[in-house]
Motif scaffolding. Structure first.
Motif, PDB file in Angstrom:
ATOM      1  N   ARG A   1     -10.732   7.320  -4.159  1.00 25.11           N
ATOM      2  CA  ARG A   1      -9.748   8.348  -3.825  1.00 25.11           C
ATOM      3  C   ARG A   1      -9.451   8.339  -2.332  1.00 25.11           C
ATOM      4  O   ARG A   1      -8.311   8.534  -1.919  1.00 25.11           O
ATOM      5  CB  ARG A   1     -10.230   9.724  -4.260  1.00 25.11           C
ATOM      6  N   ALA A   2     -10.483   8.115  -1.531  1.00 23.47           N
ATOM      7  CA  ALA A   2     -10.272   8.038  -0.080  1.00 23.47           C
ATOM      8  C   ALA A   2      -9.419   6.822   0.261  1.00 23.47           C
ATOM      9  O   ALA A   2      -8.588   6.883   1.178  1.00 23.47           O
ATOM     10  CB  ALA A   2     -11.611   7.979   0.645  1.00 23.47           C
ATOM     11  N   ASP A   3      -9.617   5.726  -0.468  1.00 16.89           N
ATOM     12  CA  ASP A   3      -8.791   4.533  -0.254  1.00 16.89           C
ATOM     13  C   ASP A   3      -7.327   4.838  -0.526  1.00 16.89           C
ATOM     14  O   ASP A   3      -6.442   4.419   0.231  1.00 16.89           O
ATOM     15  CB  ASP A   3      -9.245   3.381  -1.157  1.00 16.89           C
ATOM     16  N   MET A   4      -7.082   5.568  -1.600  1.00 12.64           N
ATOM     17  CA  MET A   4      -5.701   5.927  -1.928  1.00 12.64           C
ATOM     18  C   MET A   4      -5.139   6.906  -0.897  1.00 12.64           C
ATOM     19  O   MET A   4      -3.987   6.796  -0.491  1.00 12.64           O
ATOM     20  CB  MET A   4      -5.621   6.531  -3.331  1.00 12.64           C
ATOM     21  N   ALA A   5      -5.957   7.859  -0.469  1.00 15.99           N
ATOM     22  CA  ALA A   5      -5.500   8.840   0.533  1.00 15.99           C
ATOM     23  C   ALA A   5      -5.172   8.146   1.847  1.00 15.99           C
ATOM     24  O   ALA A   5      -4.257   8.568   2.567  1.00 15.99           O
ATOM     25  CB  ALA A   5      -6.559   9.914   0.738  1.00 15.99           C
TER      26      ALA A   5
END
Length: 156
Positions: free
Chosen positions: A87-91
């Motif tokens: 999710r952090a990668d996507m954010a």
């Protein structure tokens, strides 16, 4: 449509349907625990037992279901990749004032490689399992897949 794209889409669709069915058994109400290897193993065992009892599987069929579950878990790990926090990668793609297209393309390429690499093994495992079922068991699987929004094995 190019054959590799078609295979990838079929693999991702099969992964989603089957993985959703297997993981649905153990996901109710306990999301905070996360998906450690121990929890994945626990859910795998519960899912196999539940599906086995619903379909009245024999030992050979249950073994093939176990192989399918193992392939799905391996595929899930490969699809997730090395990232500790997807999710952090996507954010991070939208953290700046511009969408990071090159990083997004890298993430997409990684996911497609994982699907292409593991998809055929998982489809073969699903085919072996499904082909080992008798006609009545196959009918039950088809009926379960047709129920949208109600969980694969009567949940929800």
């Amino acid at each position: 449509m190019k054959p590799w794209i078609k295979r990838t889409l079929i693999g991702l669709t099969a992964t989603t349907v089957v993985l959703g069915g297997l993981t649905a058994c153990g996901t109710r109400g306990d999301h905070a625990r996360g998906w450690s290897d121990e929890r994945v193993t626990e859910v795998r065992g519960k899912a196999i037992e539940k599906i086995s009892s619903k379909l009245n599987l024999n030992a050979e069929q249950k073994a093939k279901l176990g192989v399918l579950a193992d392939e799905m878990i391996a595929s899930r790990k490969a699809f997730r990749g090395e990232s500790a926090n997807p999710r952090a990668d996507m954010a991070a793609l939208i953290a700046g004032d511009k969408f990071d297209r090159s990083k997004a393309q890298q993430l997409l390429d990684q996911k497609l490689q994982a699907a292409q690499g593991n998809g055929p093994k998982m489809l073969a495992a699903f085919g072996d399992f499904y082909d080992s079922l008798n006609p009545e068991q196959q009918k039950q699987v088809r009926e379960r897949l047709e129920r949208r929004g109600h969980g694969w094995w009567g949940r929800g």
